[in-house]
Every structure is written in C-alpha cells, then in structure tokens.
Design a protein around this motif. Structure first.
Motif, PDB file in Angstrom:
ATOM      1  N   ARG A 145       6.406   5.600  -4.896  1.00  0.00           N
ATOM      2  CA  ARG A 145       6.494   3.930  -4.380  1.00  0.00           C
ATOM      3  C   ARG A 145       7.807   3.957  -3.929  1.00  0.00           C
ATOM      4  N   TYR A 186       4.476  -3.492  -7.853  1.00  0.00           N
ATOM      5  CA  TYR A 186       4.238  -3.113  -6.446  1.00  0.00           C
ATOM      6  C   TYR A 186       2.798  -2.716  -6.533  1.00  0.00           C
ATOM      7  N   ASP A 187       2.090  -2.201  -7.253  1.00  0.00           N
ATOM      8  CA  ASP A 187       0.481  -1.925  -7.184  1.00  0.00           C
ATOM      9  C   ASP A 187      -0.217  -3.091  -6.931  1.00  0.00           C
ATOM     10  N   GLY A 193      -0.986   3.748  -0.837  1.00  0.00           N
ATOM     11  CA  GLY A 193       0.598   4.094  -0.972  1.00  0.00           C
ATOM     12  C   GLY A 193       0.909   5.312  -0.325  1.00  0.00           C
TER      13      GLY A 193
END
Length: 460
Positions: A81, A115-116, A440
């Motif tokens: 990430r 983030y996800d 990602g």
C-alpha cells in the motif's frame, strides 16, 4: 498445532491498561509469571494458544484484537500500500513499516481500512445492512441480557413439556390466547408466518419443516414478550438510518428465538460433550443446520464461553448474504465475495453432504494458521422457485483438533488449501482460478511469454 502462537504485545498491553491492572495482577489472572508477561508485551515472546484461551476466559476480551495484522497482510501488505505513488516521496522503508505494525497495529489497521475503501462508490455508512452488521460485530454477536432472559423462559416452559414445539404453542395459548394453525400453501403462497389477531391465531405455512415451524413460533413469542428489551438494545445503537435499526432489531428477535430453542447452558454442555458434532447437535435440539450455525457464533458468555466460530451464508455467485464472525478472528469472510477454491462452493452440487476442508488465507505471501470449515446446503421450505444457499461455519485450526468433524483431517499447515478473500482482494501469485486482477497491484504485461492466468502483477 496446540503450540502455535503469535506476537501481540500491544494488544495485551491495551487490555491490561483497560482493566486497570499491573503486570503482576494480569500475570496472576493468566497463570504466567510477570517477567513472561513483560516479554509478551514487548513482543519478545509470543502469545501461545493456552494464554489466548486464558485471555478469553478471564476477560471480556475479543480475540480478534490479537490479529490486527491479518487483514493488513503483515509487513508485505503495508509495503504494497505504501508503494502507492502518493507516498513515494516519503521514502518509508520496510524497517519503519515493521515498527509501525509492531508498535501501533490498530493505527496500521485504520490506515489500511481508509486506503482500501478509498474511492468506494457508496460509503458503508449509507448501507443499512452494513451498519447493522457493524453493530452486531461490535457486540461480538452476544447479547448477554437477552440470552439470560431467554434461557430463563426456556427453562420455565420446559418444566412441563420436553418438546419445544409443544412448549412454545402452549405458551402462546396460555399467555397470549393465540392458537397455532397450519395452513395450506395455496392459502399462504408468499408467507411463512402470519399473526391473525382477529382469529387469535399464529398461522404457519405447511411447507415449512418442523425446525422451521418451531423457529417461527419462537420468533413470534420473542416479538410478544421481549419487544421492550429488544427495542432498548436497538435504540442504544443510535443508528442514523431507521432501516439499519430495523434490521438490527430483526436480528435481535432471531437471536432470542434461537436462545429459546437452544438455551445457553444446554447447548454449550452438548457442544462440549459431543466435540461440537454438528449432525448430532442438529438432532438433539431439533434445529436446522443454519439455526445451529447461528447459535455457535453467539456462545461468548463471560466465564462460560464456547469456541469462537464464524458463520456465513453464500449463494452460487459467491456472495455473502449473512456474515457473523462473533469472537472469531476470521478475516477472509469479511469480503464481498468468496474464493472458488473453498469447498463451500462444492456443497451446492452435493446437497445435504457436509463439506469439511482445512484452508488457510494465502495473501501477500503470508499464510495464517489455517481454518477448519464445514459447509452444507440448507433445507428449504418447499416454496416454488426458492433460492438455494450454503451455510459454512469455521474455526481456527489451532482450536479444532478435538472437534468431531476434524477426525481424519490433517491440520498440518502444509496440507491446508490456500484460499483468498475474493480475486480483487487476493494477492496470491500464480492462482489458476483467478478471474479478476487484484486492486492495488500494478499489472505486468509480457509479450514474450503467456502465463497460466490472464492477469500477472508485480509482487511488491
């Protein structure tokens, strides 16, 4: 397997501070030395399975807090990430990520969640089902006051009748002046249960099985006698959306119904006596596989805990329509889709047959300790064109060695079937079953060689 362990110093330290205990006091509760606890808190010693079970028994403690890094994917997951171009100029190296994950695992998990979820089309807060599920999991799907009250009523009803169906019907008749009537399918083509106050009847469809009839009677009784208690819990959740509150209240009503049919003390004793033998428990309590699976996720009474099972219901497309993790640390069932390598999908073609499989979450190059899962199709009501689902329950392999369904199943880590949390969230390399690229990861295209999967991607 019994000696498998994990490092979780920050989680243990947070627990001790929450309880206002010294290291000596906590060590005494866990039956270990203060010096050993000090090493655990500094991540210089692991939390063994024995210590974990003592934590669960001695404290009102969620074992999932010991496994913050599972959803993250460990250091590799954080590194993936932080490789995002938005963070490149920060120069965060692997050593810093290791320190971040070790010292502040919950903060790391919060970063990963943000983030996800970035760019999601519909915020989770706007989804009443997601909001209801979050509240259920906040309680770890155990509502102590409701469970105790239901157990007391169940004991009272069974003083004169051993058969729960008869006991429920008599309670409805004597306390609420309601009789039970079974009606033909043509009279109730679209309903399972109906309360007819004019005729003073609880009307049930003839197409339901005996366990389903009993559960519907228990639901009706829960609505009549537990409505105030259920409303109090539901209002305490402070939902922004009324639909979320209604979904949560509906879950609580079903919770009470299950507790009436499978009273806490009795079901826990039966589980321990039979090694959680699922077919035996179904017959002993006269319940369906789905009803039993639900109940297994709720056995978290302080000082009288059952094993931490998760339960899901999935359709042929691999979508989860029910997900209850309770006190389980299962992360792979928190996705929207499941892995086709999981034998829960095989159950659709083997109706009524219990599919037992040892799986491990293989993500970002790291495997977890593995899970023993048991899956089976659920019996329907017989209504025309009804949907078909599979119910799956599972437990960490380290806790499954003495279970009835584990007999003859190798729980060696090398024998586990690697699975993922659905293709878009799975970063397993060289999976023949992959259908979609992972979010990602940078896709890699090779004009010289054609790989075994349609999507190849960078590993870092």
């Amino acid at each position: 397997m019994a000696d498998e362990a994990l490092f979780a110093g920050p989680a243990i330290r947070r627990l001790r501070k929450r309880e206002g205990l010294t290291q000596a006091g906590t060590a005494a509760r866990l039956d270990i030395s203060p010096s050993y606890l000090n090493l655990i808190e500094r991540n210089q010693r692991p939390v063994s399975a024995r210590v974990m079970m003592r934590l669960v028994e001695q404290f009102d403690f969620d074992p999932r807090s010991l496994r913050e890094d599972e959803a993250i994917g460990g250091v590799d997951g954080l590194a993936r990430r932080f490789a995002d171009e938005r963070f490149v100029d920060l120069g965060v190296d692997r050593e810093e990520l290791q320190e971040f994950l070790s010292a502040a695992p919950q903060a790391a998990a919060a970063f990963v969640r943000l983030y996800d979820n970035a760019g999601a089309a519909v915020p989770e807060a706007d989804d009443p089902l997601a909001a209801s599920r979050r509240e259920i999991e906040r309680w770890r799907n155990h509502f102590a006051d409701l469970d105790m009250a239901a157990e007391e009523l169940a004991d009272e009803m069974r003083l004169s009748r051993a058969d729960i169906g008869i006991a429920l019907a008599e309670r409805l008749r004597e306390r609420h002046q309601l009789s039970v009537r079974i009606l033909p399918r043509e009279v109730m083509p679209d309903s399972l249960r109906r309360l007819d106050l004019h005729a003073r009847q609880v009307q049930l469809s003839e197409m339901m099985s005996i366990p389903s009839r009993n559960f519907q009677l228990a639901l009706q009784l829960a609505q009549l006698e537990f409505s105030d208690a259920i409303d109090a819990v539901a209002k305490g959740a402070k939902f922004e959306d009324e639909a979320a509150r209604s979904l949560f209240a509906r879950h609580l009503t079903g919770y009470v119904a299950a507790a009436l049919i499978m009273p806490y003390g009795r079901i826990l004793r039966a589980c321990e006596a039979t090694g959680y033998d699922l077919p035996v428990l179904e017959r002993r309590f006269g319940v369906s596989f789905e009803q039993l699976a639900h109940r297994l996720t709720t056995l978290q009474r302080v000082g009288q805990r059952g094993l931490p099972f998760f339960m899901v219901r999935l359709d042929r497309a691999g979508q989860f329509s029910k997900t209850f993790t309770g006190a389980s640390t299962a992360r792979f069932v928190e996705s929207d889709k499941s892995c086709p390598l999981w034998h829960a999908h095989r159950a659709f073609d083997r109706a009524g047959e219990l599919q037992v499989q040892f799986v491990s979450l293989d993500n970002s190059g790291d495997r977890d300790g593995g899970w023993l899962t048991m899956s089976r199709t659920v019996e329907g009501t017989g209504a025309p064109g009804e949907a078909q689902f599979v119910i799956a329950v599972g437990i960490e392999a380290v806790l499954a060695t003495e279970l009835a369904q584990a007999r003859g199943v190798s729980l060696r880590p090398d024998d586990a079937q690697p699975i993922g949390p659905g293709c878009t969230r799975c970063h397993r390399i060289r999976c023949n079953q992959r259908s979609l690229p992972p979010i990602g990861r940078k896709l890699v295209f090779d004009t010289i060689r054609r790989g075994i999967t349609p999507f190849e991607f960078a590993q870092g």
